[in-house]
Design a protein around this motif. Structure first.
Motif, PDB file in Angstrom:
ATOM      1  N   ASP A  52       0.803  -1.226   0.000  1.00 17.69           N
ATOM      2  CA  ASP A  52       0.000   0.000   0.000  1.00 17.69           C
ATOM      3  C   ASP A  52       0.836   1.277   0.000  1.00 17.69           C
ATOM      4  O   ASP A  52       0.292   2.371   0.069  1.00 17.69           O
ATOM      5  N   VAL A  53       2.136   1.143  -0.085  1.00 17.31           N
ATOM      6  CA  VAL A  53       2.997   2.312   0.086  1.00 17.31           C
ATOM      7  C   VAL A  53       2.871   3.317  -1.062  1.00 17.31           C
ATOM      8  O   VAL A  53       2.993   4.524  -0.835  1.00 17.31           O
ATOM      9  N   GLU A  58       3.749   9.157  -0.057  1.00 14.33           N
ATOM     10  CA  GLU A  58       4.405   9.892  -1.140  1.00 14.33           C
ATOM     11  C   GLU A  58       5.568   9.107  -1.758  1.00 14.33           C
ATOM     12  O   GLU A  58       6.358   9.652  -2.505  1.00 14.33           O
ATOM     13  N   THR A  59       5.670   7.834  -1.460  1.00 14.03           N
ATOM     14  CA  THR A  59       6.728   6.985  -1.996  1.00 14.03           C
ATOM     15  C   THR A  59       6.590   6.866  -3.510  1.00 14.03           C
ATOM     16  O   THR A  59       5.481   6.743  -4.028  1.00 14.03           O
ATOM     17  N   SER A  60       7.714   6.880  -4.202  1.00 14.59           N
ATOM     18  CA  SER A  60       7.699   6.752  -5.662  1.00 14.59           C
ATOM     19  C   SER A  60       8.153   5.357  -6.084  1.00 14.59           C
ATOM     20  O   SER A  60       8.829   4.652  -5.322  1.00 14.59           O
ATOM     21  N   VAL A  61       7.790   5.000  -7.284  1.00  7.05           N
ATOM     22  CA  VAL A  61       8.246   3.734  -7.857  1.00  7.05           C
ATOM     23  C   VAL A  61       9.774   3.728  -7.930  1.00  7.05           C
ATOM     24  O   VAL A  61      10.404   2.697  -7.656  1.00  7.05           O
ATOM     25  N   ASP A  62      10.369   4.868  -8.272  1.00  9.95           N
ATOM     26  CA  ASP A  62      11.829   4.944  -8.354  1.00  9.95           C
ATOM     27  C   ASP A  62      12.493   4.605  -7.020  1.00  9.95           C
ATOM     28  O   ASP A  62      13.538   3.953  -6.994  1.00  9.95           O
ATOM     29  N   LEU A  64      11.298   2.580  -4.771  1.00  2.22           N
ATOM     30  CA  LEU A  64      11.166   1.128  -4.605  1.00  2.22           C
ATOM     31  C   LEU A  64      12.168   0.389  -5.479  1.00  2.22           C
ATOM     32  O   LEU A  64      12.765  -0.603  -5.044  1.00  2.22           O
ATOM     33  N   VAL A  65      12.354   0.861  -6.706  1.00  8.25           N
ATOM     34  CA  VAL A  65      13.344   0.240  -7.599  1.00  8.25           C
ATOM     35  C   VAL A  65      14.732   0.335  -6.976  1.00  8.25           C
ATOM     36  O   VAL A  65      15.475  -0.652  -6.948  1.00  8.25           O
ATOM     37  N   ALA A  66      15.075   1.505  -6.469  1.00 12.98           N
ATOM     38  CA  ALA A  66      16.404   1.703  -5.878  1.00 12.98           C
ATOM     39  C   ALA A  66      16.639   0.794  -4.671  1.00 12.98           C
ATOM     40  O   ALA A  66      17.736   0.266  -4.490  1.00 12.98           O
ATOM     41  N   ASP A  67      15.611   0.604  -3.864  1.00 15.55           N
ATOM     42  CA  ASP A  67      15.759  -0.194  -2.645  1.00 15.55           C
ATOM     43  C   ASP A  67      15.545  -1.690  -2.834  1.00 15.55           C
ATOM     44  O   ASP A  67      16.152  -2.504  -2.144  1.00 15.55           O
ATOM     45  N   PHE A  68      14.661  -2.072  -3.797  1.00 15.83           N
ATOM     46  CA  PHE A  68      14.272  -3.483  -3.889  1.00 15.83           C
ATOM     47  C   PHE A  68      14.329  -4.083  -5.287  1.00 15.83           C
ATOM     48  O   PHE A  68      14.074  -5.266  -5.455  1.00 15.83           O
ATOM     49  N   GLY A  69      14.597  -3.278  -6.298  1.00 18.15           N
ATOM     50  CA  GLY A  69      14.698  -3.785  -7.655  1.00 18.15           C
ATOM     51  C   GLY A  69      13.386  -3.695  -8.418  1.00 18.15           C
ATOM     52  O   GLY A  69      12.327  -3.396  -7.851  1.00 18.15           O
ATOM     53  N   PHE A  70      13.483  -3.960  -9.721  1.00 17.87           N
ATOM     54  CA  PHE A  70      12.335  -3.800 -10.611  1.00 17.87           C
ATOM     55  C   PHE A  70      11.208  -4.798 -10.355  1.00 17.87           C
ATOM     56  O   PHE A  70      10.038  -4.454 -10.466  1.00 17.87           O
ATOM     57  N   VAL A  71      11.528  -6.036 -10.025  1.00 20.14           N
ATOM     58  CA  VAL A  71      10.478  -7.045  -9.833  1.00 20.14           C
ATOM     59  C   VAL A  71       9.561  -6.648  -8.678  1.00 20.14           C
ATOM     60  O   VAL A  71       8.328  -6.653  -8.815  1.00 20.14           O
ATOM     61  N   ILE A  72      10.143  -6.278  -7.551  1.00 17.24           N
ATOM     62  CA  ILE A  72       9.352  -5.875  -6.387  1.00 17.24           C
ATOM     63  C   ILE A  72       8.566  -4.606  -6.704  1.00 17.24           C
ATOM     64  O   ILE A  72       7.360  -4.514  -6.433  1.00 17.24           O
ATOM     65  N   ALA A  73       9.241  -3.617  -7.296  1.00 17.72           N
ATOM     66  CA  ALA A  73       8.576  -2.348  -7.628  1.00 17.72           C
ATOM     67  C   ALA A  73       7.430  -2.569  -8.613  1.00 17.72           C
ATOM     68  O   ALA A  73       6.349  -1.978  -8.460  1.00 17.72           O
ATOM     69  N   ASP A  74       7.646  -3.403  -9.607  1.00 15.97           N
ATOM     70  CA  ASP A  74       6.582  -3.688 -10.576  1.00 15.97           C
ATOM     71  C   ASP A  74       5.397  -4.375  -9.910  1.00 15.97           C
ATOM     72  O   ASP A  74       4.239  -4.041 -10.181  1.00 15.97           O
ATOM     73  N   ALA A  75       5.672  -5.339  -9.047  1.00 14.65           N
ATOM     74  CA  ALA A  75       4.591  -6.053  -8.357  1.00 14.65           C
ATOM     75  C   ALA A  75       3.747  -5.076  -7.537  1.00 14.65           C
ATOM     76  O   ALA A  75       2.507  -5.129  -7.573  1.00 14.65           O
ATOM     77  N   ILE A  76       4.395  -4.186  -6.828  1.00 15.76           N
ATOM     78  CA  ILE A  76       3.670  -3.205  -6.016  1.00 15.76           C
ATOM     79  C   ILE A  76       2.881  -2.256  -6.910  1.00 15.76           C
ATOM     80  O   ILE A  76       1.732  -1.921  -6.617  1.00 15.76           O
TER      81      ILE A  76
END
Length: 172
Positions: A52-53, A58-62, A64-76
């Motif tokens: 739900d972040v 105000e969290t951005s996809v970028d 999430l990508v920086a912290d967890f990678g594209f797979v996690i960011a895409d899933a979210i």
């Protein structure tokens, strides 16, 4: 516990801050979803903590990508509701997105698992909340299931979800 999971848990708690889930801190909901997702691996638990972040903070996809990678960011991203005020329109929009996911893509598989776990956690919580919450999930269930259910993926989650929806309906 896995360091990536602990990082996700810490980030989710910080980002959601003082947000509440009914009468309890929001992290209680995140923990419930994460426990349901645990049989599906660490990445599913990470997505569960962060599911739900994007829509609630105000969290951005970028980020999430920086912290967890594209797979996690895409899933979210796949499971995040848009910013529309109308719930029915938001749910229709996310259901259309989820209905088109290819289960062979890892981010899509994680998204479908966590979205199912999230709904089960919400339905469980609604059983001890005002009746309107449960009725909302019950009314949304056919469209939600049509969009999210994939044969062979998290069948135990779906069994319990369907059972709770049907049991409550038949007990009235």
């Amino acid at each position: 516990m896995n360091n990536r999971y602990l990082k996700a848990r810490t980030l989710a708690r910080a980002k959601h801050g003082r947000q509440m889930y009914g009468d309890v801190p929001y992290y209680v909901h995140l923990e419930a979803v994460s426990r349901l997702a645990s049989p599906f691996g660490t990445d599913a638990m990470i997505v569960a903590q962060l599911h739900d972040v994007l829509e609630d903070t105000e969290t951005s996809v970028d980020e999430l990508v920086a912290d967890f990678g594209f797979v996690i960011a895409d899933a979210i991203s796949y499971i995040s509701d848009g910013k529309l005020a109308d719930r029915a329109k938001r749910k229709s929009q996310v259901n259309q997105r989820l209905a088109n996911l290819d289960i062979n893509e890892e981010a899509a598989r994680l998204a479908l698992i966590v979205k199912s776990c999230d709904r089960l956690a919400n339905v469980r919580a609604s059983l001890t909340s005002p009746e309107a919450y449960y009725q909302q999930y019950q009314a949304e269930h056919p469209a939600f299931k049509a969009a999210v259910y994939r044969k062979g993926l998290c069948e135990a989650i779906w069994w319990e979800l369907d059972t709770l929806i049907e049991r409550k309906r038949s007990s009235w």
